[in-house]
Design an enzyme around this catalytic site. Sequence first.
Site, PDB file in Angstrom:
ATOM      1  N   ASP A 396       6.914  51.525  34.318  1.00 42.19           N
ATOM      2  CA  ASP A 396       6.758  52.603  33.327  1.00 42.19           C
ATOM      3  C   ASP A 396       8.121  52.917  32.708  1.00 42.19           C
ATOM      4  O   ASP A 396       8.530  54.061  32.624  1.00 42.19           O
ATOM      5  CB  ASP A 396       6.153  53.839  34.009  1.00 42.19           C
ATOM      6  CG  ASP A 396       5.858  54.959  33.028  1.00 42.19           C
ATOM      7  OD1 ASP A 396       5.755  54.684  31.818  1.00 42.19           O
ATOM      8  OD2 ASP A 396       5.758  56.119  33.465  1.00 42.19           O
ATOM      9  N   LEU A 397       8.835  51.864  32.308  1.00 41.72           N
ATOM     10  CA  LEU A 397      10.177  52.021  31.757  1.00 41.72           C
ATOM     11  C   LEU A 397      10.065  52.366  30.277  1.00 41.72           C
ATOM     12  O   LEU A 397       9.880  51.488  29.429  1.00 41.72           O
ATOM     13  CB  LEU A 397      10.987  50.736  31.963  1.00 41.72           C
ATOM     14  CG  LEU A 397      11.242  50.366  33.428  1.00 41.72           C
ATOM     15  CD1 LEU A 397      11.868  48.992  33.533  1.00 41.72           C
ATOM     16  CD2 LEU A 397      12.135  51.415  34.092  1.00 41.72           C
ATOM     17  N   GLU A 398      10.191  53.638  29.951  1.00 38.72           N
ATOM     18  CA  GLU A 398       9.984  54.100  28.588  1.00 38.72           C
ATOM     19  C   GLU A 398      11.230  53.966  27.723  1.00 38.72           C
ATOM     20  O   GLU A 398      11.227  54.349  26.557  1.00 38.72           O
ATOM     21  CB  GLU A 398       9.487  55.547  28.604  1.00 38.72           C
ATOM     22  CG  GLU A 398       8.147  55.672  29.312  1.00 38.72           C
ATOM     23  CD  GLU A 398       7.586  57.084  29.293  1.00 38.72           C
ATOM     24  OE1 GLU A 398       8.130  57.930  28.547  1.00 38.72           O
ATOM     25  OE2 GLU A 398       6.610  57.340  30.014  1.00 38.72           O
ATOM     26  N   ASN A 399      12.304  53.430  28.296  1.00 36.76           N
ATOM     27  CA  ASN A 399      13.523  53.208  27.522  1.00 36.76           C
ATOM     28  C   ASN A 399      13.764  51.721  27.283  1.00 36.76           C
ATOM     29  O   ASN A 399      14.883  51.296  27.020  1.00 36.76           O
ATOM     30  CB  ASN A 399      14.721  53.819  28.257  1.00 36.76           C
ATOM     31  CG  ASN A 399      14.599  55.324  28.381  1.00 36.76           C
ATOM     32  OD1 ASN A 399      14.716  56.045  27.398  1.00 36.76           O
ATOM     33  ND2 ASN A 399      14.326  55.802  29.577  1.00 36.76           N
TER      34      ASN A 399
END
Length: 572
Positions: A396-399
């Site tokens: 869930d790496l939103e960057n």
Amino acid sequence: MFRARRPRPLRSPRTARSARTAFRRLAVAAAGGLLATLLGTPAATGAAANLVQNPGFESGLSGWTCSGTAPTTVTSPVRSGTGALRATPAGQDNARCTQTVAVRPDSAYELSAWVQGSYTYLGASGTGTTDVSTWTAGASSYSQLTTSFTTGPDTTSVTIYTHGWYGQPAYHADDVSLTGPGGDPGTIPATPTGLEVTGTAARSVSLGWSPVAEATGYQVYRDGTKVLSTSGASATVTGLTPSTAYEFRVTATNAAGESPRSAPVTATTTPDDGGGGQVPKHAVTGYWQNFDNGATVQTIREVQNQYDIIAVAFADATTTPGAVTFNLDSAGLGGYTVPQFKQDIAAKQQDGKSVIISVGGEKGRVSVGSSAAAANFADSVYALMQEYGFDGVDIDLENGLNPTYMTEALRRLSQLAGPDLVITMAPQTIDMQSTAGSYFQTALNIKDILTVVNMQYYNSGTMLGCDGGVYAQGTINFLTALACIQLEGGLAPSQVGLGLPASTRAAGGGYTSPAVVNNALDCLTRGTNCGSFKPPRTYPDLRGAMTWSTNWDATAGNSWSSAVGPHVHALP
């Protein structure tokens, strides 16, 4: 010596002016020829040469590098000759076609093309001064776009391009022209080496090769046909048939031309059975909050029974690149202890549930940007699985993420953990708009071990669907048309889930009522209860749905899981 002049015949004023004009033109031409002779250069004898290779697309896409997977040439409509470019924007791809052209420094150039379609662009980049572009809002027949630029003192090549616009239909281009002093194109790049298959899935194959120093782009060939253009030394070819063998080759290109094709590699796509973990055919995923932000505080044991996959949010970054750890927020969770946490995980697993560790979140700063970091990531996640009993990992790496190294990390983790590893992903909507996106590439790269991608259908505003239409979050069309991108882009239906907030308080925007979520599930799996958007087919193996979070669901009286959970479990 003085000579008497002979009398000249009388002429009309017009005849006299014509004679004087002709004399001046002759004098200028003679002077130009003399100057050219003095300078050792030939005098101009005609129109300036066009520097563009294959400007009318008579030789297909030779000389051009195009984004997306569907650029082609057509015989109608054309502006002249027998061919023209036809390219269709899709998702976040604007169907951009480029060509690198050799030029001279400090020189003036005129760029033009004939185009047809809505919001069609023509431009040049890398000029060394001011890059230029021009566009037309719409043309039902061919119209000419023209712009000009001057190169900088060190510029020896520029990239000319044409492209469409997001959400618009196909555009056409023909007779592209760049006039001005020709530069030295250099030499055709060397043939790429080191071509290898880096991943296979049911409908895609990922390739990698060694970069070629002189190349500005690469062309990928499948069974002898060019299917993909890329600027980097890797590519994922999609739209393939499961359990089928394909041969691939690659070439390198620059302003001088295209290299010979590389040695071939052969890859066989996998069966279309998805992969990743022992979870129900139709599953509900819920995120469990390891912190108190105003939602109901829960223990793992208290998570609602409708959830089949429980993602513990979140792991923490360490000072070692790529490595993660987990710190239970005992104080924030009312004294919840690590032994109790471990016991509750085991109890859920006894009930047939999977409990995984989620990496990332809005504030997550985990970065996997090298092979060393990939190894650190895999090893540290596996250590957490052994310590706490987690069944797998959620990304869930939103960057952002690097598809090359995240693929390395997850494949290494799969080797460590074995075939029962559960791998889920929760990308933002923008991350799954195109197969060229890093999240989409990663998902396709690991399709044989991937459990499900639960894209976040919230905090997005409006986005493009697979039909090019623009849809607003919170509507059935938003859910079905965006899911269609993943389903038609190479993921197995069992690897697609709909991610929604559990209540209006759970996200900044995009809350969708459970009734609409259920209608979207019916539309995708059964072809019923659709909105105005109708998917091209049904996907009865669709995995299910996800929510943020089990805690917000509890705060709202379990209204989300009580409605969506039974519906998911009753899907065909």
